[in-house]
Design a protein around this motif. Sequence first.
Motif: not given
Length: 76
Positions: A44-72
Amino acid sequence: MAGFLDRAREQAQRGINQGKQRLDEVQAQRAGNDLLKKLGAAYYAERRGNGTPEETQRALSALESHIAANGDSFLH
């Protein structure tokens, strides 16, 4: 008498183990929900111009790591 106490101890231990397992599952679901919320906020922050694609990618990577370890299961 000793057989009864052994069975009671085994049953109590099974209950404790089941409780710990359920607690771990709930904690993993909460962590997954928090990561999903952070991803949404970053996107949302990225789309509004307040965030960066890197922040979104870090959040996505953290979520994917969690899913890999614990399932979805928290996504359902």
